[in-house]
Design an enzyme around this catalytic site. Structure first.
Site, PDB file in Angstrom:
ATOM      1  N   SER A   1       0.817  -1.219   0.000  1.00 52.91           N
ATOM      2  CA  SER A   1       0.000   0.000   0.000  1.00 52.91           C
ATOM      3  C   SER A   1       0.849   1.267   0.000  1.00 52.91           C
ATOM      4  CB  SER A   1      -0.945  -0.006   1.199  1.00 52.91           C
ATOM      5  OG  SER A   1      -0.197  -0.056   2.413  1.00 52.91           O
ATOM      6  N   GLY A   2       1.914   1.294  -0.838  1.00 50.76           N
ATOM      7  CA  GLY A   2       2.628   2.544  -1.099  1.00 50.76           C
ATOM      8  C   GLY A   2       1.973   3.233  -2.293  1.00 50.76           C
TER       9      GLY A   2
ATOM     10  N   LYS B   1       1.202  -5.202   4.915  1.00 47.87           N
ATOM     11  CA  LYS B   1       1.894  -5.843   6.039  1.00 47.87           C
ATOM     12  C   LYS B   1       1.618  -5.209   7.400  1.00 47.87           C
ATOM     13  CE  LYS B   1       6.187  -7.186   5.275  1.00 47.87           C
ATOM     14  NZ  LYS B   1       7.640  -7.158   5.070  1.00 47.87           N
TER      15      LYS B   1
ATOM     16  N   ALA C   1       7.563   3.049   2.252  1.00 46.72           N
ATOM     17  CA  ALA C   1       8.642   3.999   1.951  1.00 46.72           C
ATOM     18  C   ALA C   1       8.045   5.301   1.444  1.00 46.72           C
ATOM     19  CB  ALA C   1       9.598   3.404   0.918  1.00 46.72           C
TER      20      ALA C   1
ATOM     21  N   GLU D   1      17.581  18.706  -7.554  1.00 49.01           N
ATOM     22  CA  GLU D   1      18.309  17.602  -6.902  1.00 49.01           C
ATOM     23  C   GLU D   1      19.423  17.133  -7.833  1.00 49.01           C
ATOM     24  OE1 GLU D   1      15.405  15.386  -3.820  1.00 49.01           O
ATOM     25  OE2 GLU D   1      14.913  14.982  -5.882  1.00 49.01           O
TER      26      GLU D   1
ATOM     27  N   HIS E   1      21.996   6.472  -0.473  1.00 47.43           N
ATOM     28  CA  HIS E   1      21.748   7.914  -0.415  1.00 47.43           C
ATOM     29  C   HIS E   1      22.900   8.552   0.350  1.00 47.43           C
ATOM     30  CE1 HIS E   1      19.894  11.797   0.281  1.00 47.43           C
ATOM     31  NE2 HIS E   1      18.883  11.451  -0.505  1.00 47.43           N
TER      32      HIS E   1
ATOM     33  N   ARG F   1      24.059  10.693  -7.475  1.00 42.47           N
ATOM     34  CA  ARG F   1      24.161  10.137  -6.127  1.00 42.47           C
ATOM     35  C   ARG F   1      25.301   9.151  -5.925  1.00 42.47           C
ATOM     36  NH1 ARG F   1      18.069   9.011  -4.202  1.00 42.47           N
ATOM     37  NH2 ARG F   1      17.754  11.249  -4.145  1.00 42.47           N
TER      38      ARG F   1
ATOM     39  N   HIS G   1      19.362   2.932   0.215  1.00 39.73           N
ATOM     40  CA  HIS G   1      18.176   3.780   0.029  1.00 39.73           C
ATOM     41  C   HIS G   1      17.191   3.220  -0.986  1.00 39.73           C
ATOM     42  CE1 HIS G   1      15.933   7.510  -0.111  1.00 39.73           C
ATOM     43  NE2 HIS G   1      16.173   7.670  -1.407  1.00 39.73           N
TER      44      HIS G   1
ATOM     45  N   GLU H   1       8.916   0.026  -6.714  1.00 45.30           N
ATOM     46  CA  GLU H   1      10.336  -0.265  -6.454  1.00 45.30           C
ATOM     47  C   GLU H   1      10.651  -1.756  -6.539  1.00 45.30           C
ATOM     48  OE1 GLU H   1      11.919   1.974  -3.116  1.00 45.30           O
ATOM     49  OE2 GLU H   1      13.751   0.760  -3.119  1.00 45.30           O
TER      50      GLU H   1
ATOM     51  N   ARG I   1      19.752   5.373 -10.169  1.00 47.71           N
ATOM     52  CA  ARG I   1      18.507   6.139 -10.300  1.00 47.71           C
ATOM     53  C   ARG I   1      18.750   7.623 -10.052  1.00 47.71           C
ATOM     54  NH1 ARG I   1      14.325   7.974  -6.563  1.00 47.71           N
ATOM     55  NH2 ARG I   1      15.689   7.257  -4.891  1.00 47.71           N
TER      56      ARG I   1
HETATM   57  P1  FAD Z   1       6.506   1.343  -0.761  1.00 44.69           P
HETATM   58  O1  FAD Z   1       6.046   2.744  -0.718  1.00 44.69           O
HETATM   59  O2  FAD Z   1       7.739   0.971  -0.147  1.00 44.69           O
HETATM   60  O3  FAD Z   1       5.324   0.421  -0.306  1.00 44.69           O
HETATM   61  C1  FAD Z   1       5.502  -0.963  -0.154  1.00 44.69           C
HETATM   62  C2  FAD Z   1       4.265  -1.520   0.538  1.00 44.69           C
HETATM   63  O4  FAD Z   1       4.290  -2.935   0.498  1.00 44.69           O
HETATM   64  C3  FAD Z   1       4.164  -1.143   2.014  1.00 44.69           C
HETATM   65  O5  FAD Z   1       2.817  -0.795   2.265  1.00 44.69           O
HETATM   66  C4  FAD Z   1       4.507  -2.447   2.746  1.00 44.69           C
HETATM   67  O6  FAD Z   1       3.884  -2.546   3.996  1.00 44.69           O
HETATM   68  C5  FAD Z   1       3.942  -3.462   1.781  1.00 44.69           C
HETATM   69  N1  FAD Z   1       4.515  -4.801   1.850  1.00 44.69           N
HETATM   70  C6  FAD Z   1       5.808  -5.160   1.689  1.00 44.69           C
HETATM   71  N2  FAD Z   1       5.920  -6.509   1.741  1.00 44.69           N
HETATM   72  C7  FAD Z   1       4.659  -6.992   1.924  1.00 44.69           C
HETATM   73  C8  FAD Z   1       4.117  -8.301   2.059  1.00 44.69           C
HETATM   74  N3  FAD Z   1       4.879  -9.399   2.010  1.00 44.69           N
HETATM   75  N4  FAD Z   1       2.795  -8.430   2.244  1.00 44.69           N
HETATM   76  C9  FAD Z   1       1.996  -7.344   2.316  1.00 44.69           C
HETATM   77  N5  FAD Z   1       2.451  -6.089   2.189  1.00 44.69           N
HETATM   78  C10 FAD Z   1       3.761  -5.912   1.985  1.00 44.69           C
HETATM   79  N6  FAD Z   1      11.608   8.717  -4.348  1.00 44.69           N
HETATM   80  C11 FAD Z   1      11.305   9.831  -5.072  1.00 44.69           C
HETATM   81  O7  FAD Z   1      10.991   9.726  -6.258  1.00 44.69           O
HETATM   82  N7  FAD Z   1      11.311  11.050  -4.468  1.00 44.69           N
HETATM   83  C12 FAD Z   1      11.628  11.227  -3.158  1.00 44.69           C
HETATM   84  O8  FAD Z   1      11.615  12.338  -2.653  1.00 44.69           O
HETATM   85  C13 FAD Z   1      11.980  10.086  -2.393  1.00 44.69           C
HETATM   86  N8  FAD Z   1      12.345  10.205  -1.087  1.00 44.69           N
HETATM   87  C14 FAD Z   1      12.564   9.063  -0.355  1.00 44.69           C
HETATM   88  C15 FAD Z   1      12.835   9.179   0.998  1.00 44.69           C
HETATM   89  C16 FAD Z   1      12.981   8.036   1.784  1.00 44.69           C
HETATM   90  C17 FAD Z   1      13.288   8.161   3.248  1.00 44.69           C
HETATM   91  C18 FAD Z   1      12.879   6.760   1.178  1.00 44.69           C
HETATM   92  C19 FAD Z   1      13.024   5.524   2.006  1.00 44.69           C
HETATM   93  C20 FAD Z   1      12.633   6.647  -0.177  1.00 44.69           C
HETATM   94  C21 FAD Z   1      12.475   7.792  -0.957  1.00 44.69           C
HETATM   95  N9  FAD Z   1      12.214   7.699  -2.326  1.00 44.69           N
HETATM   96  C22 FAD Z   1      11.923   8.827  -3.040  1.00 44.69           C
HETATM   97  C23 FAD Z   1      11.982   6.403  -2.951  1.00 44.69           C
HETATM   98  C24 FAD Z   1      10.463   6.178  -3.021  1.00 44.69           C
HETATM   99  O9  FAD Z   1       9.865   6.693  -1.852  1.00 44.69           O
HETATM  100  C25 FAD Z   1      10.122   4.716  -3.142  1.00 44.69           C
HETATM  101  O10 FAD Z   1      10.865   4.133  -4.163  1.00 44.69           O
HETATM  102  C26 FAD Z   1       8.636   4.570  -3.472  1.00 44.69           C
HETATM  103  O11 FAD Z   1       7.866   5.220  -2.487  1.00 44.69           O
HETATM  104  C27 FAD Z   1       8.272   3.108  -3.555  1.00 44.69           C
HETATM  105  O12 FAD Z   1       6.886   3.010  -3.626  1.00 44.69           O
HETATM  106  P2  FAD Z   1       6.220   1.580  -3.707  1.00 44.69           P
HETATM  107  O13 FAD Z   1       4.753   1.806  -3.739  1.00 44.69           O
HETATM  108  O14 FAD Z   1       6.855   0.787  -4.766  1.00 44.69           O
HETATM  109  O15 FAD Z   1       6.646   0.871  -2.334  1.00 44.69           O
HETATM  110  C1  SIN Z   2      15.645  12.857  -1.268  1.00 43.36           C
HETATM  111  O1  SIN Z   2      14.735  13.616  -0.954  1.00 43.36           O
HETATM  112  O2  SIN Z   2      16.843  13.130  -1.182  1.00 43.36           O
HETATM  113  C2  SIN Z   2      15.285  11.521  -1.794  1.00 43.36           C
HETATM  114  C3  SIN Z   2      14.883  11.668  -3.183  1.00 43.36           C
HETATM  115  C4  SIN Z   2      14.891  10.351  -3.871  1.00 43.36           C
HETATM  116  O3  SIN Z   2      15.288   9.340  -3.306  1.00 43.36           O
HETATM  117  O4  SIN Z   2      14.505  10.350  -5.041  1.00 43.36           O
END
Ligand code: FAD
Ligand code: SIN
Length: 542
Positions: free
Chosen positions: A18-19, A40, A47, A123, A246, A293, A354, A378, A389
């Protein structure tokens, strides 16, 4: 929210995670289909929630799609898929408009005659100001608004505290149609029991795998589960050696911190300093603190190792307190809790794992190697990021691919049947032995330490081989425990983390050159031709 209460379920689409990726896909599909999001922990936890910098897209009049494409290709160091880069960047604006139409707001610089000018930050790697943001908590703005939309949607059920354990394929079910995914085993953390869900289509949206490293910016819920689950049923994975570090995570030896200091700080003028307050990035790259990066992280790693220091420092004290409060309110307040005043103090920082640039191989519609299994966000490898990236391209990839998968599924779903799971799948997992959580924690710490010390920012063939040996021993032990132990979230996660650790090491061993995020001392040069590293599981069927 319609919470689910039965112990097995049937849906058109099961989305795991649920990201931003899982939530936006669910919203796109909900106009026609019944969706379940299994997640989960709490629905907000991801993230995405912690993303700070923002989302990259061309909104500045001087900027251009070509320039965004070119910068992405340069950062990716010869390994990006040009067609995918172009596809994503050309669809950026419409996907961001979709976010805005769902209530997400970005900082605005000015507004005249109905035309909004967003405040764009800068950035690393970007030639122009290109990052839409909501102060320094863009992820929170996106996550909370999408969650609110999902919770009031009658076609989306949400199952919190449910961990997908493994995927069920038709041959597991003794159905010998062309092999496809038909469901998933789920661990209900509240009831402590195994449940099942059957669905016409399953989408992995489980995020990356940076938690395999000792120091990481990632939250605990992200543990490489989707990559490991897909691998176990025969999906190929690519480019896992390119784990992004990062450059600036808070160094806080009094307690473990995974607090990120956004690259936008450097975009707005923050400098990197040695303890004696001298700058070092000027000698490393023409863009200095705003180099891509991989280059900044490697430079910091070099400073730390060669000067025998614990950390370097980030300095934005030359900006006015008002500027800092306006642009970085969350970071300012969070740092106060750690005893630092961003307006007056230089902040100790170190690199931390990161982002997972590689993942489960998908095509432009998010399809994996197995029928009816998709991956988004991701967890996936689309070809966008190549060997490194570029900042703020990740949220963008999640958005464009969830839109693209939805488009594909509107065509495909009418032709896919739901298959009933065998009743025997519904029985709970019996445990013969008990392993304490302390054992699991010790093994997890070992995995993270081997990965950090031997598969980190700078590798050698010797260090990789050593890590492979140690991780193999742990993997055998953990897999043996897995079938003989009480299940728990920790047990499920460590099984996946050790699997992903092995895949990262094998990918790193395969690459006999230094490119982007993969820097190996014994092969410091680039090979003339760039190819992705593709790992093929033994049960892969072409
Ligand atoms: P996530 O947002 O990681 O969501 C994954 C979901 O899967 C979660 O809800 C988790 O609970 C669930 N899950 C995992 N395993 C299971 C399982 N087995 N069963 C059920 N549920 C499960 N990117 C940018 O482009 N710009 C930014 O500014 C930026 N800043 C960042 C800052 C931080 C601190 C971090 C950590 C990352 C950042 N990134 C940024 C990267 C970006 O946030 C992530 O790559 C992106 O949010 C991933 O989204 P997602 O939906 O793929 O996964
Ligand atoms: C950050 O805000 O520095 C993270 C951005 C990213 O991971 O894309």
């Amino acid at each position: 929210m319609k919470k689910y209460s039965k112990s097995d379920y049937q849906y058109d689409v099961l989305i795991i995670g649920s990201g931003i990726a899982g939530l936006s896909l669910a919203l796109h599909l909900s106009s026609k289909y019944k969706i379940m999001i299994a997640t989960k922990s709490k629905i907000n936890e991801s993230a995405t929630l912690y993303a700070q910098g923002g989302i990259a897209a061309v909104f500045d009049e001087k900027d251009s799609i070509d320039s965004h494409i070119k910068d992405t290709l340069i950062a990716g160091n010869g390994l990006c898929d040009h067609e995918v880069v172009s596809f994503i960047i050309n669809n950026a604006r419409q996907c961001i408009n979709w976010l805005v139409s769902n209530g997400i707001s970005f900082d605005i610089k000015s507004c005249s005659k109905g035309k909004i000018n967003y405040h764009l930050t800068r950035e690393g790697g970007h030639s122009y100001r290109r990052i839409l943001h909501n102060a320094d908590c863009t992820g929170r703005e996106i996550q909370n608004n999408l969650v609110n939309k999902v919770l009031i949607n009658n076609n989306i059920d949400v199952a919190e505290n449910i961990i997908a354990m493994d995927l069920i394929t038709s041959d597991n079910n003794n159905v010998y149609i062309p092999r496809r995914v038909i469901g998933a085993w789920l661990w209900n953390c509240n009831k402590k029991q195994v449940e099942t869900c059957s669905a016409k289509v399953i989408v992995l949206a489980t995020g990356g795998a940076s938690r395999v490293y000792r120091y990481t910016t990632n939250p605990d819920v992200v543990s490489g589960d989707g990559i490991a689950m897909a691998w176990r049923i025969g999906c190929r994975v690519a480019n896992l050696e390119f784990n992004q570090f990062h450059p600036t995570c808070l160094f806080y030896p009094k307690g473990q911190s995974n607090f990120l200091l956004t690259e936008a700080l450097r975009g707005e003028g923050a400098l990197l300093l040695r303890p004696n307050k001298s700058r070092f990035m000027l000698d490393v790259h023409e863009r200095a603190e705003l180099a891509p990066r991989d280059i900044v992280s490697r430079a910091i790693d070099y400073e730390i190792k060669h000067n025998n220091i614990d950390c370097v420092y980030l300095d934005i004290t030359h900006k006015s307190p008002k500027f800092i409060h306006d642009h970085f309110p969350v970071i300012y307040n969070k740092l106060l809790k750690f005893g630092f005043d961003l307006t007056k103090d230089i902040i100790p920082v170190v690199p931390a794992a990161h982002y997972t640039c590689g993942g489960v191989i998908v095509d432009k519609s998010g399809r994996t190697d197995i029928n009816c299994l998709y991956a988004v966000g991701e967890v996936s490898y689309t070809g966008l990021h190549g060997a490194n990236r570029m900042a703020s391209n990740s949220l963008l990839e999640c958005l464009v691919y969830s839109w693209s998968i939805a488009k594909n599924l509107f065509q495909m779903l009418p032709n896919i049947n739901l298959i009933d799971l065998l009743p025997s799948f519904k029985k709970t997992h019996y445990a013969n032995h008990f392993f304490s959580e302390r054992d699991i924690k010790n093994d997890l710490n070992s995995i993270k330490k081997y990965m950090w010390d031997h598969v980190g920012i700078v590798r050698t063939t010797k260090s990789l081989k050593y890590a492979k040996h140690e991780i193999n021993i742990l993997k055998k032990k953990i897999n043996n425990q897995y079938v003989n132990t009480h299940l728990s979230r920790q047990m499920l996660e460590i099984r996946n983390l050790v699997q992903v650790a092995e895949l990262i090491i094998n990918s790193a061993i395969n690459r006999k050159e230094s490119r982007g995020l993969h820097f190996i001392d014994d092969y410091p040069d680039l090979l003339p031709n760039a190819f992705p590293t593709i790992l093929i599981p033994s049960n892969y069927i072409k």
